[in-house]
Write an enzyme that holds these catalytic residues in place. Structure first.
Site, PDB file in Angstrom:
ATOM      1  CG  ASP A  67      -0.300  -0.402   2.513  1.00 16.71           C
ATOM      2  OD1 ASP A  67       0.938  -0.333   2.599  1.00 16.71           O
ATOM      3  OD2 ASP A  67      -1.019  -0.776   3.452  1.00 16.71           O
ATOM      4  CG  ASN A 136      -8.712  -1.473  12.197  1.00 18.75           C
ATOM      5  OD1 ASN A 136      -7.823  -2.172  11.715  1.00 18.75           O
ATOM      6  ND2 ASN A 136      -9.121  -0.363  11.629  1.00 18.75           N
ATOM      7  CG  HIS A 138      -5.791  -2.199   8.918  1.00 20.85           C
ATOM      8  ND1 HIS A 138      -5.872  -0.935   9.469  1.00 20.85           N
ATOM      9  CD2 HIS A 138      -4.463  -2.441   8.809  1.00 20.85           C
ATOM     10  CE1 HIS A 138      -4.661  -0.461   9.668  1.00 20.85           C
ATOM     11  NE2 HIS A 138      -3.778  -1.358   9.283  1.00 20.85           N
TER      12      HIS A 138
HETATM   13  C1  GLP Z   1      -0.470   0.362   8.586  1.00 23.05           C
HETATM   14  C2  GLP Z   1      -0.187  -0.406   7.316  1.00 23.05           C
HETATM   15  C3  GLP Z   1      -0.411  -1.885   7.493  1.00 23.05           C
HETATM   16  C4  GLP Z   1       0.262  -2.343   8.778  1.00 23.05           C
HETATM   17  C5  GLP Z   1      -0.394  -1.682   9.948  1.00 23.05           C
HETATM   18  C6  GLP Z   1       0.184  -2.101  11.296  1.00 23.05           C
HETATM   19  O1  GLP Z   1      -1.750   0.908   8.652  1.00 23.05           O
HETATM   20  N1  GLP Z   1      -0.933   0.033   6.181  1.00 23.05           N
HETATM   21  O2  GLP Z   1       0.076  -2.583   6.364  1.00 23.05           O
HETATM   22  O3  GLP Z   1       0.166  -3.729   8.898  1.00 23.05           O
HETATM   23  O4  GLP Z   1      -0.253  -0.290   9.807  1.00 23.05           O
HETATM   24  O5  GLP Z   1       1.315  -1.348  11.588  1.00 23.05           O
HETATM   25  P1  GLP Z   1       2.269  -1.571  12.815  1.00 23.05           P
HETATM   26  O6  GLP Z   1       3.132  -2.727  12.462  1.00 23.05           O
HETATM   27  O7  GLP Z   1       3.045  -0.300  12.914  1.00 23.05           O
HETATM   28  O8  GLP Z   1       1.427  -1.832  14.000  1.00 23.05           O
END
Ligand code: GLP
Length: 252
Positions: A67, A136, A138
């Protein structure tokens, strides 16, 4: 779904690096799906040290990132493009034209999404796809409510993701872009041969429990991974602490 509970974060990074290393050693021109966020940073550090030790050669490897924020140029300090170069690409011998990250400031963003999807298809899919998980549930930027049939597209970030990611924008949620480009759930499910989801810390414990043990529902986008035939979850003990059914837990 195989779930490995790592001893701690460093262990999680080492275990996931071994999966990538073995993949690239077996297939020099492997296609890797890469993620941003704090969680994979230690994995990338491990890959850099494996590269420096001569244990992995990225010269033929192809990468696709999950992304990118809409509206940010590749050189913007908070773009995922910049993040990936700083945390991995500039330290290894991956060829610049083998790196794929959606161009967030492309004025033809919908066309960008279609081309991106097509490039993954032409590459023959993704051998190992690294995923993080939002608290959440995602994956990529596929927020709760995302249609499981969606492919790479423009998405709107949820309020909780904007708040969670504000730390990368000096703590100010106002500066976090509201839109992003993300591989869709269908893109991830159909193109990834092996999905490796990393989760670290207690703020991921609910999402991990619902992903693995809850109903498959768009409200927890990661729950769709229950229907993929090759998923390895690597979680630290805090992220794994709410799992109830230990039967699928795997020894390292
Ligand atoms: C972002 C990214 C995701 C990632 C998520 C968790 O929103 N778009 O791909 O998995 O954050 O991030 P973190 O590893 O910093 O908790």
């Amino acid at each position: 779904m195989k779930i490995i509970v790592a001893d701690h974060y460093e262990d999680l990074c080492k275990l996931s690096a071994v999966i990538i290393k073995e993949c690239v050693q077996a297939k020099k021109d492997a296609v890797l799906g890469l993620a941003t966020g704090s969680t994979p940073v230690g994995l990338y550090k491990q890959l850099i040290s494996d590269y420096q030790a001569g244990e992995i050669d990225f010269s033929k490897v192809i990468t696709f990132n999950l992304d990118e924020y809409a509206g940010l140029s590749p050189s913007h300090p908070q773009s995922y493009n910049k993040f990936m170069h700083e945390h991995l690409f500039q330290h290894i011998n991956v060829q610049p034209d083998h790196i794929h990250i959606p161009q967030g400031d492309n004025p033809q963003l919908e066309a960008e999404c279609k081309v991106y999807e097509e490039l993954i298809r032409q590459a023959g899919g993704i051998d190992v796809q690294i995923l993080g998980i939002g608290s959440n549930g995602h994956i990529g930027f596929n927020e709760p409510g995302s249609d499981f049939e969606e492919r790479t597209r423009i998405v709107r970030l949820s309020e909780s993701t904007i708040q969670a990611n504000a730390r990368f924008f000096g703590g100010d949620p106002v500066l976090v872009p509201r839109l992003a480009v993300s591989m869709g759930i269908k893109t991830i499910m159909e193109f990834s041969k092996h999905i490796v989801l990393l989760a670290n810390g207690e703020e991921k414990a609910d999402a991990i429990q619902k992903m693995a043990e809850g109903p498959v529902t768009p409200e927890i986008p990661a729950s769709i991974l229950q229907q993929h035939n090759h998923v390895t979850v690597i979680a630290d003990p805090k992220a794994a602490q709410k799992l109830k059914n230990l039967s699928y837990l795997s020894n390292k």
